[in-house]
Design an enzyme around this catalytic site. Structure first.
Site, PDB file in Angstrom:
ATOM      1  N   ASN A 152      42.352  21.753  18.133  1.00 32.59           N
ATOM      2  CA  ASN A 152      41.086  21.599  17.408  1.00 32.59           C
ATOM      3  C   ASN A 152      40.080  22.718  17.667  1.00 32.59           C
ATOM      4  OD1 ASN A 152      40.873  20.578  20.013  1.00 32.59           O
ATOM      5  ND2 ASN A 152      39.437  18.964  19.453  1.00 32.59           N
ATOM      6  N   PRO A 176      49.662  26.863  24.241  1.00 32.73           N
ATOM      7  CA  PRO A 176      48.771  26.339  23.192  1.00 32.73           C
ATOM      8  C   PRO A 176      49.488  25.307  22.336  1.00 32.73           C
ATOM      9  CG  PRO A 176      49.662  28.441  22.513  1.00 32.73           C
ATOM     10  CD  PRO A 176      50.190  28.181  23.911  1.00 32.73           C
ATOM     11  N   SER A 230      45.082  14.398  24.774  1.00 33.25           N
ATOM     12  CA  SER A 230      44.984  12.942  24.762  1.00 33.25           C
ATOM     13  C   SER A 230      45.001  12.361  26.174  1.00 33.25           C
ATOM     14  CB  SER A 230      46.143  12.339  23.955  1.00 33.25           C
ATOM     15  OG  SER A 230      47.358  12.435  24.671  1.00 33.25           O
ATOM     16  N   GLU A 251      40.591  17.306  30.559  1.00 33.48           N
ATOM     17  CA  GLU A 251      39.533  16.990  29.590  1.00 33.48           C
ATOM     18  C   GLU A 251      40.209  16.199  28.492  1.00 33.48           C
ATOM     19  OE1 GLU A 251      37.797  16.919  26.260  1.00 33.48           O
ATOM     20  OE2 GLU A 251      37.901  19.118  26.254  1.00 33.48           O
ATOM     21  N   CYS A 285      36.685  16.009  20.596  1.00 30.71           N
ATOM     22  CA  CYS A 285      36.623  14.932  21.584  1.00 30.71           C
ATOM     23  C   CYS A 285      35.189  14.537  21.914  1.00 30.71           C
ATOM     24  CB  CYS A 285      37.380  15.337  22.852  1.00 30.71           C
ATOM     25  SG  CYS A 285      36.938  16.958  23.458  1.00 30.71           S
ATOM     26  N   GLU A 382      39.185   6.382  19.164  1.00 30.84           N
ATOM     27  CA  GLU A 382      38.664   7.680  18.736  1.00 30.84           C
ATOM     28  C   GLU A 382      39.226   7.995  17.352  1.00 30.84           C
ATOM     29  OE1 GLU A 382      38.051  11.955  20.979  1.00 30.84           O
ATOM     30  OE2 GLU A 382      39.946  10.910  21.236  1.00 30.84           O
ATOM     31  N   GLU A 459      34.519  22.261  33.226  1.00 31.90           N
ATOM     32  CA  GLU A 459      34.765  23.588  32.656  1.00 31.90           C
ATOM     33  C   GLU A 459      33.431  24.184  32.241  1.00 31.90           C
ATOM     34  OE1 GLU A 459      39.269  23.325  30.935  1.00 31.90           O
ATOM     35  OE2 GLU A 459      37.678  22.658  29.577  1.00 31.90           O
TER      36      GLU A 459
END
Length: 481
Positions: A152, A176, A230, A251, A285, A382, A459
């Site tokens: 995303n 990635p 996730s 995260e 998120c 979510e 982060e």
């Protein structure tokens, strides 16, 4: 870089996968294949680990100023190539060009920030109990790190992990998302051109992440893993990391409440609600998932938000006037449709959108649901899509309890003119990131991360580099001998 020439980046070499296999990268706005990318496997991960270990000691001992200069050059290069990088991102991820441009600038800021932090990894001297001793505290790189990043934010999530790893002196392997690998390769090329020593960075793309990542999880010499994705996958990685006691940063998923009190600046609340909900078409998120509005302003807020979202134009993100791009794939569309259908079945009212358009692309329009209750799927899961779910509340204590009634704890937003309430919610909302009258709190100098099942670690900010450093102390005796 030319997207039709994408290759794995292993040990400073652009190469094919050991198995000689490929997979397609698809533009979600057109459903057309835009690139074929090598499909890495366990053997490729082994090569990347060996290459990193060969240079780990020399990179750890490189002067901080040298590491900083490489990151600064990379940041400058990203800004110089902003238009090309933004277009590449829009082609593989779908977000409008305006958002892609913003993300490239945001991504570059992490390289710049951690270039500066590289020179601020300070030690400490602690008073000893004996006149004959001194206690020194030093910080050293944790070692080889694995960064697993999502689709995303395909540039920013890489630089937010790679930046502090490189600044601290850690070699890093990036895995990635297979949905958006091209931005990762472009960043690798930028770092290569900036003078990063061969072997310090590798980028592996693959459609079978389990076996690919398992090699790194089983390897004791991989000392750190950073993952954005996730909650379910994060939990599995945490279990695997325990076998070799790897450092872990996670995260994970969010369930962000967006709370509007009756005393709020309603126009500002609506403007920020559009940002918090529609950034990256809701596939974030930290996207506002549950909009709690105090009953006296419920009707006015709902009307203003509906009017604002109705003006947004949906389409291919490469068109300059588009403000709403596609979702990432068909599964994402199906989840949004399931949430909207469930809400309507349980009595929610559709104020806007709610119907997927015909034609190619994974599009879903900006949608507003009123009369949403906490029992509906959209308030419990979510959504990761462009649906604003509006729930009514009466009191401050009530909305705090309802907002906290989730295992997630990443981001929350609230709008009020009451300074005391600003502080009370800051203390009592169980979220790691709080936007008080702010729908866009993310920035390189702030510590991004969640509470509860939204993850571990931070982060960005000066805390971000600590995730890649081990603390050691030296007890030095014989001072007065």
């Amino acid at each position: 870089m030319e997207i039709d020439k994408a290759r794995l980046y292993i040990g400073g070499e652009w190469t094919e996968a050991a198995a000689g296999t490929y997979f397609d990268v698809v533009n979600p706005a057109t459903e057309q294949v835009i690139a074929r990318v090598p499909d890495a496997g366990p053997q490729d991960m082994r090569r990347a680990i060996d290459a990193a270990l060969a240079v780990q000691a020399s990179w750890a001992d490189a002067p901080a100023a040298e590491r900083a200069q490489i990151l600064l050059r990379a940041a400058q290069s990203m800004r110089a190539q902003l238009e090309d990088l933004a277009r590449l991102m829009t082609e593989e991820e779908g977000k409008p060009l305006s958002e892609s441009r913003g993300e490239i600038a945001y991504a570059a800021s992490f390289f710049e920030w951690f270039a500066e932090e590289a020179k601020r990894v300070y030690g400490e001297i602690i008073p000893a109990n004996s006149a004959n001793k001194r206690i020194l505290v030093i910080k050293r790189p944790v070692g080889l790190s694995l960064a697993i990043t999502p689709w995303n934010f395909p540039a920013a999530m890489i630089t937010r992990k790679v930046g502090p790893a490189l600044a601290a002196g850690c070699p890093v392997i990036v895995k990635p998302s297979e949905l958006t690998p091209l931005s990762a390769f472009a960043i690798a090329k930028i770092l290569e051109d900036a003078g990063l020593p061969l072997g310090v960075l590798s980028v592996l793309t693959g459609t079978q992440p389990g076996p690919l990542v398992q090699v790194a999880m089983d390897e004791f010499s991989v000392r750190k893993i950073s993952f954005t994705g996730s909650t379910a996958v994060g939990k599995r990685l945490m279990v695997q990391a325990a076998e070799t006691m790897k450092r872990v940063s996670l995260e994970l998923g969010g369930q962000a409440p967006f709370i509007v009190f009756a005393d709020a600046d309603l126009d500002a609340a609506v403007e920020n609600a559009v940002i918090a909900k529609m950034r990256s078409v809701g596939e974030s998120c930290v996207a506002a998932n549950r909009m709690y509005v105090q009953r006296p302003v419920l009707e006015a807020f709902s009307r203003k938000l509906t009017d604002a979202l109705a003006t947004m134009r949906m389409g291919d993100g490469l068109q300059n006037d588009v403000t709403v791009g596609p979702l990432i794939d068909g599964r994402a569309v199906a989840k949004v449709e399931r949430h909207v259908a469930d809400a309507q079945k349980q009595g929610a009212r559709l104020l806007l959108g709610g119907t997927r358009p015909q034609g190619p692309g994974y599009f879903y329009p900006p949608t507003v649901l009123a009369g949403v209750t906490d029992s509906m799927l959209i308030a419990q899961e979510e959504t990761f899509g462009p649906v604003a779910a509006i729930l009514a509340f009466d009191t401050e204590d009530e909305v705090i309890a309802r907002a906290n009634n989730t295992r997630a704890g990443l981001a929350a937003y609230y709008f009020t003119r009451d300074v005391g309430r600003v502080m009370r919610l800051a203390e009592h909302l169980e979220y790691g990131i709080l936007g008080a009258n702010d729908g866009l709190p993310s920035t390189a100098q702030a510590p991004f991360g969640g509470m509860k099942e939204s993850g571990l670690g931070r982060e960005g900010s000066h805390y971000g580099i600590d995730e890649y450093l081990d603390i050691k102390y030296v007890s030095l005796g014989g001072i007065n001998c």
